[in-house]
Design a protein around this motif. Structure first.
Motif, mmCIF file in Angstrom:
data_model
loop_
_atom_site.group_PDB
_atom_site.id
_atom_site.type_symbol
_atom_site.label_atom_id
_atom_site.label_comp_id
_atom_site.label_asym_id
_atom_site.label_seq_id
_atom_site.Cartn_x
_atom_site.Cartn_y
_atom_site.Cartn_z
ATOM 1 N N GLY A 35 115.113 21.877 9.936
ATOM 2 C CA GLY A 35 115.146 21.778 8.487
ATOM 3 C C GLY A 35 114.248 22.835 7.883
ATOM 4 N N CYS A 36 114.504 23.189 6.656
ATOM 5 C CA CYS A 36 113.700 24.204 5.985
ATOM 6 C C CYS A 36 113.536 23.813 4.521
ATOM 7 C CB CYS A 36 114.383 25.566 6.080
ATOM 8 S SG CYS A 36 113.474 26.907 5.282
ATOM 9 N N ALA A 37 112.378 24.155 3.978
ATOM 10 C CA ALA A 37 112.150 23.993 2.543
ATOM 11 C C ALA A 37 111.482 25.261 2.032
ATOM 12 C CB ALA A 37 111.282 22.771 2.250
ATOM 13 N N LEU A 38 111.898 25.677 0.870
ATOM 14 C CA LEU A 38 111.403 26.914 0.250
ATOM 15 C C LEU A 38 110.997 26.599 -1.179
ATOM 16 C CD1 LEU A 38 112.991 30.380 0.397
ATOM 17 C CD2 LEU A 38 112.700 29.315 -1.816
ATOM 18 N N ARG A 39 109.856 27.120 -1.597
ATOM 19 C CA ARG A 39 109.392 26.962 -2.979
ATOM 20 C C ARG A 39 109.388 28.332 -3.637
ATOM 21 N NH1 ARG A 39 104.851 24.353 -2.085
ATOM 22 N NH2 ARG A 39 103.573 26.226 -1.978
ATOM 23 N N THR A 40 109.971 28.404 -4.812
ATOM 24 C CA THR A 40 109.974 29.663 -5.555
ATOM 25 C C THR A 40 108.663 29.813 -6.320
ATOM 26 O OG1 THR A 40 110.906 28.750 -7.595
ATOM 27 C CG2 THR A 40 112.486 29.456 -5.879
ATOM 28 N N SER A 41 108.471 30.956 -6.920
ATOM 29 C CA SER A 41 107.250 31.185 -7.699
ATOM 30 C C SER A 41 107.197 30.319 -8.957
ATOM 31 C CB SER A 41 107.120 32.662 -8.054
ATOM 32 O OG SER A 41 108.229 33.066 -8.825
ATOM 33 N N THR A 42 108.344 29.763 -9.361
ATOM 34 C CA THR A 42 108.360 28.869 -10.528
ATOM 35 C C THR A 42 108.201 27.407 -10.130
ATOM 36 O OG1 THR A 42 110.771 28.631 -10.496
ATOM 37 C CG2 THR A 42 109.857 30.460 -11.807
ATOM 38 N N GLY A 43 108.112 27.128 -8.835
ATOM 39 C CA GLY A 43 107.930 25.762 -8.369
ATOM 40 C C GLY A 43 109.209 25.051 -7.976
ATOM 41 N N GLN A 44 110.360 25.673 -8.208
ATOM 42 C CA GLN A 44 111.639 25.085 -7.793
ATOM 43 C C GLN A 44 111.697 25.062 -6.265
ATOM 44 O OE1 GLN A 44 114.195 23.939 -9.801
ATOM 45 N NE2 GLN A 44 115.282 23.308 -7.950
ATOM 46 N N THR A 45 112.251 23.993 -5.696
ATOM 47 C CA THR A 45 112.360 23.927 -4.242
ATOM 48 C C THR A 45 113.821 23.826 -3.812
ATOM 49 O OG1 THR A 45 112.089 21.521 -4.181
ATOM 50 C CG2 THR A 45 110.090 22.862 -3.926
ATOM 51 N N TYR A 46 114.081 24.357 -2.622
ATOM 52 C CA TYR A 46 115.401 24.321 -2.007
ATOM 53 C C TYR A 46 115.216 23.882 -0.566
ATOM 54 C CZ TYR A 46 116.719 27.033 -6.072
ATOM 55 O OH TYR A 46 116.925 27.443 -7.361
ATOM 56 N N GLN A 47 116.203 23.151 -0.055
ATOM 57 C CA GLN A 47 116.153 22.693 1.324
ATOM 58 C C GLN A 47 117.467 23.042 2.007
ATOM 59 O OE1 GLN A 47 115.846 20.122 -1.229
ATOM 60 N NE2 GLN A 47 113.723 20.737 -1.448
#
Length: 137
Positions: A35-47
């Motif tokens: 699994g992976c999770a990514l946070r953008t510089s604006t705080g939005q997250t994607y998995q």
């Protein structure tokens, strides 16, 4: 290499990566095992999870593709996870390191350091002497 301490938001990102894997784990037909999770510089997250196949796609690729497809262009932190790994975190493979270097060399990557402690490091530090396009003047 600068090693940064994790924040509560980073620990939450690890939990998101573990959750997307738990919800989609498939050790048989599709082999969704990371699994992976990514946070953008604006705080939005994607998995995302990895996709198995002839060439396969790592969870980091899938997650980065989802974020970019949604319009994200600046990234803060990424983590890959498996619940049987130390602290639930796995280091990116070489292909993922190159992709992260190419798209966002300053993104922070959560990994276990040499002593087994969770730290954040810049993607560029995970791939010394990375391939870069040749610029001809």
């Amino acid at each position: 290499m600068e090693k940064l301490s994790l924040t509560p938001a980073d620990h939450a990102l690890i939990e998101q990566a573990l959750a997307v894997l738990k919800n989609n784990f498939d050790d048989g037909t599709y082999h969704h095992t990371v699994g992976c999770a990514l946070r953008t510089s604006t705080g939005q997250t994607y998995q995302g999870v990895n996709c198995d196949g002839i060439h396969g796609s790592c969870a980091e690729y899938v997650t980065m593709g989802m974020a970019i497809s949604a319009g994200a262009r600046t990234f803060d932190t990424i983590v890959a996870a498996h619940d049987h790994s130390l602290h639930g975190v796995v280091a990116p493979c070489g292909n993922c390191r190159q992709m992260l270097f190419s798209y966002c060399p300053d993104i922070k990557v959560i990994v276990n350091d040499e002593q087994g402690h969770l730290v954040k490091v810049a993607a560029r530090d995970l791939l010394p002497f990375a391939w870069q396009p040749i610029v001809v003047d």
